[in-house]
Design a protein around this motif. Structure first.
Motif, PDB file in Angstrom:
ATOM      1  N   ASP A   1      38.671  32.284  40.246  1.00  0.00           N
ATOM      2  CA  ASP A   1      38.456  32.146  38.811  1.00  0.00           C
ATOM      3  C   ASP A   1      37.430  33.151  38.300  1.00  0.00           C
ATOM      4  O   ASP A   1      36.951  33.051  37.171  1.00  0.00           O
ATOM      5  N   PHE A   2      37.098  34.157  39.115  1.00  0.00           N
ATOM      6  CA  PHE A   2      36.075  35.124  38.720  1.00  0.00           C
ATOM      7  C   PHE A   2      36.518  35.925  37.499  1.00  0.00           C
ATOM      8  O   PHE A   2      37.665  36.369  37.408  1.00  0.00           O
ATOM      9  N   ALA A   3      35.607  36.114  36.558  1.00  0.00           N
ATOM     10  CA  ALA A   3      35.867  36.927  35.367  1.00  0.00           C
ATOM     11  C   ALA A   3      34.699  37.865  35.145  1.00  0.00           C
ATOM     12  O   ALA A   3      33.538  37.517  35.397  1.00  0.00           O
ATOM     13  N   LEU A   4      35.016  39.064  34.679  1.00  0.00           N
ATOM     14  CA  LEU A   4      34.005  40.047  34.332  1.00  0.00           C
ATOM     15  C   LEU A   4      34.027  40.185  32.817  1.00  0.00           C
ATOM     16  O   LEU A   4      34.886  40.869  32.250  1.00  0.00           O
ATOM     17  N   GLY A   5      33.128  39.480  32.157  1.00  0.00           N
ATOM     18  CA  GLY A   5      33.140  39.443  30.700  1.00  0.00           C
ATOM     19  C   GLY A   5      34.418  38.815  30.175  1.00  0.00           C
ATOM     20  O   GLY A   5      35.041  37.968  30.831  1.00  0.00           O
ATOM     21  N   ASP A   6      34.831  39.256  29.000  1.00  0.00           N
ATOM     22  CA  ASP A   6      36.044  38.717  28.369  1.00  0.00           C
ATOM     23  C   ASP A   6      37.275  39.558  28.672  1.00  0.00           C
ATOM     24  O   ASP A   6      38.370  39.251  28.181  1.00  0.00           O
ATOM     25  N   HIS A   7      37.121  40.616  29.488  1.00  0.00           N
ATOM     26  CA  HIS A   7      38.181  41.605  29.590  1.00  0.00           C
ATOM     27  C   HIS A   7      38.930  41.612  30.910  1.00  0.00           C
ATOM     28  O   HIS A   7      40.065  42.078  30.969  1.00  0.00           O
ATOM     29  N   LEU A   8      38.308  41.123  31.969  1.00  0.00           N
ATOM     30  CA  LEU A   8      38.923  41.246  33.296  1.00  0.00           C
ATOM     31  C   LEU A   8      38.693  39.965  34.076  1.00  0.00           C
ATOM     32  O   LEU A   8      37.573  39.460  34.136  1.00  0.00           O
ATOM     33  N   ARG A   9      39.757  39.464  34.655  1.00  0.00           N
ATOM     34  CA  ARG A   9      39.609  38.300  35.528  1.00  0.00           C
ATOM     35  C   ARG A   9      40.603  38.392  36.673  1.00  0.00           C
ATOM     36  O   ARG A   9      41.662  39.022  36.554  1.00  0.00           O
ATOM     37  N   LEU A  10      40.238  37.789  37.773  1.00  0.00           N
ATOM     38  CA  LEU A  10      41.132  37.754  38.921  1.00  0.00           C
ATOM     39  C   LEU A  10      42.198  36.692  38.711  1.00  0.00           C
ATOM     40  O   LEU A  10      41.981  35.697  38.019  1.00  0.00           O
ATOM     41  N   GLU A  11      43.321  36.921  39.335  1.00  0.00           N
ATOM     42  CA  GLU A  11      44.447  35.990  39.238  1.00  0.00           C
ATOM     43  C   GLU A  11      45.052  35.858  40.631  1.00  0.00           C
ATOM     44  O   GLU A  11      45.784  36.739  41.072  1.00  0.00           O
ATOM     45  N   PRO A  12      44.724  34.785  41.357  1.00  0.00           N
ATOM     46  CA  PRO A  12      45.254  34.639  42.712  1.00  0.00           C
ATOM     47  C   PRO A  12      46.779  34.751  42.731  1.00  0.00           C
ATOM     48  O   PRO A  12      47.480  34.149  41.919  1.00  0.00           O
TER      49      PRO A  12
END
Length: 285
Positions: A181-192
């Motif tokens: 569920d890691f996200a970097l700000g509002d622009h990038l997040r991981l998606e298993p």
């Protein structure tokens, strides 16, 4: 690929090499005619006249308003690998990165969608016989399940790329274990997106009301848009890989989502559309 802009987000690809693979790369082995049937909508660069499929090895540089992120780091120079085409490379990847407007010391984060050899190589480079981090100021974001999967292996069974491209980063303390569920700000997040490997993750980008997804090896070749039921011989769990790919394609179909194939030849970015009960990709510039 032309620079893709999603609001304040900018995405560019950095090429390393191309790789020719036969249809037998997939399992079960489909007939060549099944691939050729889709030649009309696939980029001509992705399929040779004899049916050989062409894959690209490239990274994506993602520039957010606050960070520069490098997604996947290809094979790397000076390696001994399972495939002859990957051995003893001497390519100007870092020059191409600079041409994309980024020097190695400007990279804030590196994320490898998974730990296969063609996605981790430029994490390190050879300096006086030692594998040293290529991006000295970057934190490597490491998906915990992927890291734990490979670290559980006895050293004798550990792939060479894990030893020369992952362990030196860990030993230097340059990595952060993150969850799905890691996200970097509002622009990038991981998606298993497990199946190809147990901890495989794609990358979801958002900006300007538009989304994009960097696939990693959830998809290798455009023909899998029409045939998501075709896993590759490199998939750890083929059935899970098929389910993951099918779900992503169905969620993306007929929506304003750009799919960025981590092994797609130019033009790389595409939208997924429904056609006569099946799916195809429409590529953009």
């Amino acid at each position: 690929m032309k620079t893709l802009r999603l609001g304040a987000l900018e995405v560019r690809r950095v090429d390393e090499q191309t790789w020719m693979v036969p249809v037998g790369f997939f399992t079960p082995h489909p007939p060549a005619e099944a691939v050729n049937a889709h030649r009309g909508w696939m980029p001509p660069t992705s399929l040779l006249d004899d049916g050989t499929m062409v894959l690209s090895m490239h990274s994506f540089v993602v520039r957010t308003p606050h960070h520069t992120v490098l997604v996947d780091t290809c094979v790397g120079n000076d390696r001994q690998r399972h495939y002859p085409e990957w051995c003893n490379l001497n390519v100007d990847y870092l020059g191409r990165l600079r041409a994309a407007g980024v020097t190695p010391d400007q990279v804030d984060y590196v994320f490898c969608t998974h730990f296969h050899a063609d996605h981790t190589g430029w994490n390190t480079h050879l300096v006086n016989g030692r594998w040293e981090p290529t991006f000295p100021n970057a934190r490597d974001l490491v998906h915990r399940p992927e890291f734990e999967h490979w670290m559980r292996l006895p050293e004798a069974n550990m792939p060479a790329n894990v030893k020369d491209s992952i362990l030196p980063i860990a030993e230097a303390g340059l990595y952060d274990l993150v969850d799905g569920d890691f996200a970097l700000g509002d622009h990038l997040r991981l998606e298993p997106s497990p199946g190809h490997t147990p901890g495989h993750c794609s990358v979801r980008l958002s900006g300007g009301g538009v989304e994009a997804v960097i696939t990693g090896d959830m998809i290798h070749h455009p023909v899998q848009v029409a045939h998501p039921e075709w896993p590759t011989r490199a998939c750890t769990n083929p059935a899970q890989a098929v389910a993951t790919r099918t779900a992503l394609l169905q969620r993306s179909a007929d929506r304003d989502v750009r799919v960025l194939g981590s092994h797609f030849m130019e033009p790389t970015a595409c939208r997924i559309v429904s056609r006569g009960g099946s799916l195809r990709a429409v590529f953009e510039g």
